[in-house]
Write a protein that holds these residues in place. Structure first.
Motif, PDB file in Angstrom:
ATOM      1  N   PRO A  16     -23.214 -10.564  70.289  1.00 26.97           N
ATOM      2  CA  PRO A  16     -24.411 -10.262  69.508  1.00 26.97           C
ATOM      3  C   PRO A  16     -24.903 -11.495  68.756  1.00 26.97           C
ATOM      4  CG  PRO A  16     -22.465  -9.105  68.626  1.00 26.97           C
ATOM      5  CD  PRO A  16     -22.046  -9.810  69.870  1.00 26.97           C
ATOM      6  N   ALA A  17     -26.203 -11.668  68.722  1.00 28.36           N
ATOM      7  CA  ALA A  17     -26.807 -12.796  68.009  1.00 28.36           C
ATOM      8  C   ALA A  17     -26.784 -12.530  66.506  1.00 28.36           C
ATOM      9  CB  ALA A  17     -28.243 -12.989  68.480  1.00 28.36           C
ATOM     10  N   GLN A  18     -26.815 -13.588  65.743  1.00 29.87           N
ATOM     11  CA  GLN A  18     -26.905 -13.469  64.279  1.00 29.87           C
ATOM     12  C   GLN A  18     -28.232 -12.785  63.951  1.00 29.87           C
ATOM     13  OE1 GLN A  18     -24.858 -14.072  61.882  1.00 29.87           O
ATOM     14  NE2 GLN A  18     -26.105 -14.226  60.079  1.00 29.87           N
ATOM     15  N   PRO A  19     -28.218 -11.742  63.133  1.00 31.14           N
ATOM     16  CA  PRO A  19     -29.473 -11.081  62.787  1.00 31.14           C
ATOM     17  C   PRO A  19     -30.417 -12.058  62.080  1.00 31.14           C
ATOM     18  CG  PRO A  19     -27.571  -9.995  61.749  1.00 31.14           C
ATOM     19  CD  PRO A  19     -27.065 -11.180  62.487  1.00 31.14           C
TER      20      PRO A  19
ATOM     21  N   GLN B 148     -32.120  -1.411  54.857  1.00 36.13           N
ATOM     22  CA  GLN B 148     -30.791  -2.033  54.870  1.00 36.13           C
ATOM     23  C   GLN B 148     -30.885  -3.538  55.068  1.00 36.13           C
ATOM     24  OE1 GLN B 148     -28.417   0.089  57.754  1.00 36.13           O
ATOM     25  NE2 GLN B 148     -28.502   1.970  56.556  1.00 36.13           N
ATOM     26  N   THR B 149     -31.821  -4.006  55.869  1.00 32.09           N
ATOM     27  CA  THR B 149     -31.980  -5.445  56.103  1.00 32.09           C
ATOM     28  C   THR B 149     -32.773  -6.093  54.981  1.00 32.09           C
ATOM     29  OG1 THR B 149     -31.874  -5.104  58.482  1.00 32.09           O
ATOM     30  CG2 THR B 149     -32.806  -7.191  57.732  1.00 32.09           C
ATOM     31  N   GLY B 150     -33.814  -5.440  54.511  1.00 37.37           N
ATOM     32  CA  GLY B 150     -34.606  -5.971  53.405  1.00 37.37           C
ATOM     33  C   GLY B 150     -35.023  -7.408  53.615  1.00 37.37           C
ATOM     34  N   LEU B 151     -34.787  -8.243  52.616  1.00 34.21           N
ATOM     35  CA  LEU B 151     -35.163  -9.659  52.681  1.00 34.21           C
ATOM     36  C   LEU B 151     -33.998 -10.560  53.094  1.00 34.21           C
ATOM     37  CD1 LEU B 151     -37.536  -9.764  49.596  1.00 34.21           C
ATOM     38  CD2 LEU B 151     -38.173 -10.148  51.981  1.00 34.21           C
ATOM     39  N   MET B 152     -32.968  -9.973  53.692  1.00 29.82           N
ATOM     40  CA  MET B 152     -31.842 -10.783  54.160  1.00 29.82           C
ATOM     41  C   MET B 152     -32.327 -11.866  55.117  1.00 29.82           C
ATOM     42  SD  MET B 152     -28.893  -8.075  55.151  1.00 29.82           S
ATOM     43  CE  MET B 152     -28.011  -7.116  53.952  1.00 29.82           C
ATOM     44  N   PHE B 153     -31.679 -13.002  55.055  1.00 27.22           N
ATOM     45  CA  PHE B 153     -31.860 -14.125  55.982  1.00 27.22           C
ATOM     46  C   PHE B 153     -33.178 -14.869  55.806  1.00 27.22           C
ATOM     47  CE2 PHE B 153     -29.431 -10.720  58.181  1.00 27.22           C
ATOM     48  CZ  PHE B 153     -28.178 -11.287  58.070  1.00 27.22           C
ATOM     49  N   ARG B 154     -34.032 -14.463  54.856  1.00 24.34           N
ATOM     50  CA  ARG B 154     -35.286 -15.191  54.632  1.00 24.34           C
ATOM     51  C   ARG B 154     -34.984 -16.511  53.945  1.00 24.34           C
ATOM     52  NH1 ARG B 154     -40.407 -12.187  54.338  1.00 24.34           N
ATOM     53  NH2 ARG B 154     -41.212 -14.214  53.696  1.00 24.34           N
ATOM     54  N   GLN B 155     -35.555 -17.585  54.454  1.00 23.45           N
ATOM     55  CA  GLN B 155     -35.377 -18.918  53.866  1.00 23.45           C
ATOM     56  C   GLN B 155     -36.351 -19.144  52.703  1.00 23.45           C
ATOM     57  OE1 GLN B 155     -33.127 -21.303  54.839  1.00 23.45           O
ATOM     58  NE2 GLN B 155     -32.240 -19.950  56.368  1.00 23.45           N
ATOM     59  N   ASP B 156     -37.524 -18.521  52.784  1.00 20.90           N
ATOM     60  CA  ASP B 156     -38.531 -18.680  51.732  1.00 20.90           C
ATOM     61  C   ASP B 156     -39.491 -17.503  51.786  1.00 20.90           C
ATOM     62  OD1 ASP B 156     -40.288 -19.152  53.889  1.00 20.90           O
ATOM     63  OD2 ASP B 156     -40.093 -21.309  53.708  1.00 20.90           O
ATOM     64  N   MET B 157     -40.299 -17.382  50.737  1.00 24.57           N
ATOM     65  CA  MET B 157     -41.293 -16.315  50.669  1.00 24.57           C
ATOM     66  C   MET B 157     -42.435 -16.808  49.800  1.00 24.57           C
ATOM     67  SD  MET B 157     -40.740 -12.287  49.699  1.00 24.57           S
ATOM     68  CE  MET B 157     -40.105 -12.558  48.051  1.00 24.57           C
TER      69      MET B 157
ATOM     70  N   TRP C 227     -28.173  -4.847  46.188  1.00 28.03           N
ATOM     71  CA  TRP C 227     -27.316  -6.015  46.113  1.00 28.03           C
ATOM     72  C   TRP C 227     -27.954  -7.108  46.950  1.00 28.03           C
ATOM     73  CZ3 TRP C 227     -22.285  -4.459  49.198  1.00 28.03           C
ATOM     74  CH2 TRP C 227     -22.638  -4.094  50.485  1.00 28.03           C
ATOM     75  N   MET C 228     -27.308  -8.269  47.013  1.00 36.35           N
ATOM     76  CA  MET C 228     -27.938  -9.432  47.631  1.00 36.35           C
ATOM     77  C   MET C 228     -27.116 -10.046  48.767  1.00 36.35           C
ATOM     78  SD  MET C 228     -30.858 -10.019  46.067  1.00 36.35           S
ATOM     79  CE  MET C 228     -31.186 -11.773  45.997  1.00 36.35           C
ATOM     80  N   ARG C 229     -26.253  -9.281  49.402  1.00 35.15           N
ATOM     81  CA  ARG C 229     -25.469  -9.798  50.529  1.00 35.15           C
ATOM     82  C   ARG C 229     -26.425 -10.330  51.605  1.00 35.15           C
ATOM     83  NH1 ARG C 229     -21.154  -5.905  52.800  1.00 35.15           N
ATOM     84  NH2 ARG C 229     -20.202  -6.508  50.836  1.00 35.15           N
ATOM     85  N   ASN C 230     -26.156 -11.531  52.085  1.00 31.11           N
ATOM     86  CA  ASN C 230     -26.949 -12.198  53.122  1.00 31.11           C
ATOM     87  C   ASN C 230     -28.393 -12.467  52.706  1.00 31.11           C
ATOM     88  OD1 ASN C 230     -24.779 -12.238  54.987  1.00 31.11           O
ATOM     89  ND2 ASN C 230     -25.214 -10.119  55.526  1.00 31.11           N
ATOM     90  N   THR C 231     -28.682 -12.371  51.430  1.00 33.75           N
ATOM     91  CA  THR C 231     -30.019 -12.679  50.925  1.00 33.75           C
ATOM     92  C   THR C 231     -29.960 -14.054  50.286  1.00 33.75           C
ATOM     93  OG1 THR C 231     -30.391 -10.326  50.548  1.00 33.75           O
ATOM     94  CG2 THR C 231     -31.920 -11.853  49.487  1.00 33.75           C
TER      95      THR C 231
END
Length: 150
Positions: free
Chosen positions: A21-24, A54-63, A82-86
């Protein structure tokens, strides 16, 4: 007879590795809604499904400064985030059905610290950390938009 099996081993390994599986990645194509906070306009992605929330803003580099994400739940409840992976520092505004901000919570990136609404809410708006404070928007302020009951 072991020689052909040895030749197939690298092929098998390559096949297994290529199907891992690829990284989300970040969600970038959710529906959007325009909200207002006083004289300020907010372009908010809408996370209304379980998967989107569940995914929300995870993995975003900027906004961009005027963008955020509005989490929409089926019914009011105590909402905790919470902020896991955010990767971005965010502020969560916990919002009542009429658009009133119940409370705000600054959240540090990549932590499992829980940040909860002070009372049951149906909406949570995440913006870049400091966005609300810089504009003097605090608990008791009202957000405008077609989602909020008047």
């Amino acid at each position: 007879m072991q020689l052909p099996a040895l030749r197939l081993a690298p092929l098998f390994l390559a096949l297994v590795c290529s199907t891992a599986p690829a990284q989300p990645g970040p969600q970038m194509n959710l529906p959007r809604v325009e909200l207002t906070a006083g004289m300020y306009r907010i372009d908010a992605q809408v996370a209304a499904s379980d998967a989107a929330r569940q995914t929300g803003l995870m993995f975003r580099q900027d906004m961009p400064a005027q963008e955020g994400m509005l989490f929409v739940f089926e019914q009011p409840a105590t909402q905790c985030f919470w902020m896991r992976n955010t990767l971005l520092p965010l502020t969560a505004a916990f919002v009542a059905d009429d658009g009133t901000i119940v409370n705000l919570a600054d959240m540090k990136p990549q932590t499992d610290d829980s940040h909860c609404s002070a009372k049951p809410v149906r909406y949570v708006l995440e913006m870049n950390q400091g966005w609300f404070a810089k504009r003097g928007i605090k608990a008791g302020s009202k957000l405008g938009g077609s989602l909020f009951k008047r």
